[in-house]
Design an enzyme around this catalytic site. Sequence first.
Site, PDB file in Angstrom:
ATOM      1  N   PRO A   7       0.842  -1.200   0.000  1.00  0.00           N
ATOM      2  CA  PRO A   7       0.000   0.000   0.000  1.00  0.00           C
ATOM      3  C   PRO A   7       0.876   1.248   0.000  1.00  0.00           C
ATOM      4  CG  PRO A   7       0.058  -0.997   2.183  1.00  0.00           C
ATOM      5  CD  PRO A   7       0.823  -1.914   1.272  1.00  0.00           C
ATOM      6  N   MET A   8       0.589   2.182  -0.916  1.00  0.00           N
ATOM      7  CA  MET A   8       1.380   3.407  -1.011  1.00  0.00           C
ATOM      8  C   MET A   8       0.439   4.591  -1.201  1.00  0.00           C
ATOM      9  SD  MET A   8       4.435   1.998  -3.481  1.00  0.00           S
ATOM     10  CE  MET A   8       3.316   0.986  -4.470  1.00  0.00           C
ATOM     11  N   ALA A   9       0.515   5.553  -0.295  1.00  0.00           N
ATOM     12  CA  ALA A   9      -0.359   6.728  -0.348  1.00  0.00           C
ATOM     13  C   ALA A   9      -0.199   7.458  -1.665  1.00  0.00           C
ATOM     14  CB  ALA A   9      -0.065   7.661   0.822  1.00  0.00           C
ATOM     15  N   GLN A  61      -6.801  -0.748   3.353  1.00  0.00           N
ATOM     16  CA  GLN A  61      -5.974  -0.349   4.484  1.00  0.00           C
ATOM     17  C   GLN A  61      -6.533   0.894   5.165  1.00  0.00           C
ATOM     18  OE1 GLN A  61      -1.957   1.706   4.529  1.00  0.00           O
ATOM     19  NE2 GLN A  61      -1.340  -0.421   4.906  1.00  0.00           N
ATOM     20  N   CYS A 117       3.009   4.121   9.194  1.00  0.00           N
ATOM     21  CA  CYS A 117       3.118   5.474   8.647  1.00  0.00           C
ATOM     22  C   CYS A 117       3.957   6.358   9.580  1.00  0.00           C
ATOM     23  CB  CYS A 117       1.736   6.087   8.459  1.00  0.00           C
ATOM     24  SG  CYS A 117       1.786   7.747   7.762  1.00  0.00           S
ATOM     25  N   LYS A 176       0.423  -3.636   9.011  1.00  0.00           N
ATOM     26  CA  LYS A 176       1.710  -3.238   8.442  1.00  0.00           C
ATOM     27  C   LYS A 176       2.430  -2.439   9.516  1.00  0.00           C
ATOM     28  CE  LYS A 176       3.954  -0.320   5.052  1.00  0.00           C
ATOM     29  NZ  LYS A 176       3.783   0.788   4.106  1.00  0.00           N
TER      30      LYS A 176
END
Length: 195
Positions: free
Chosen positions: A16-18, A70, A100, A139
Amino acid sequence: MKLGPFEIDHPFILAPMAGITNSPFRRLMRRMNSSIVVSELVSATGIEYASQKTFDLLRFHEEERTIGLQIFGDEREHLVKACRYIEGLGADFVDLNMGCPVPKVVKRGGGAAMCRDLPELSKTLRAMVESTKLPVTIKIRTGWDAETRNAVEVARVAADAGVAWVAIHGRTRAQGYSGEADWEFIGNVKAKSPI
């Protein structure tokens, strides 16, 4: 191979990547044979307050399966409600972002800050797992900083709470995205983790 309750052909999973892992990108990655895809992080508080922007981030297509959505947040009640909402959407699993490093997330107690208080983390993870029939995954990072790398302890807390699997970003929160990922440390966590 088996990952939680899912049978997958290989261990290559879209992280997952913002701002990157939106629905079109996830569909492209599934076409490129990613075994599982995960959405970018979505605010549990945004779900609580019915933000249209948040709901838009949660949209997915059948082609994306196996798909995890997520979430992040610092309010246990919001995280629990978000799990139920995601189950209602029909996703395959819920992933909690506890990695994060962004100041506006961690200063409220979300993201990587969640791993600093293991008793509270245990309560939150248990509440989330008990709130849904979906697998709950997390995560994390290796730790807060070089002096407090507690990923092994976090993985144990997660296992005790019923979390299906743990993904580890091989850097501390203090490192952010700089320096080298510590693959040996990740291997050590895997060797000691019951999940």
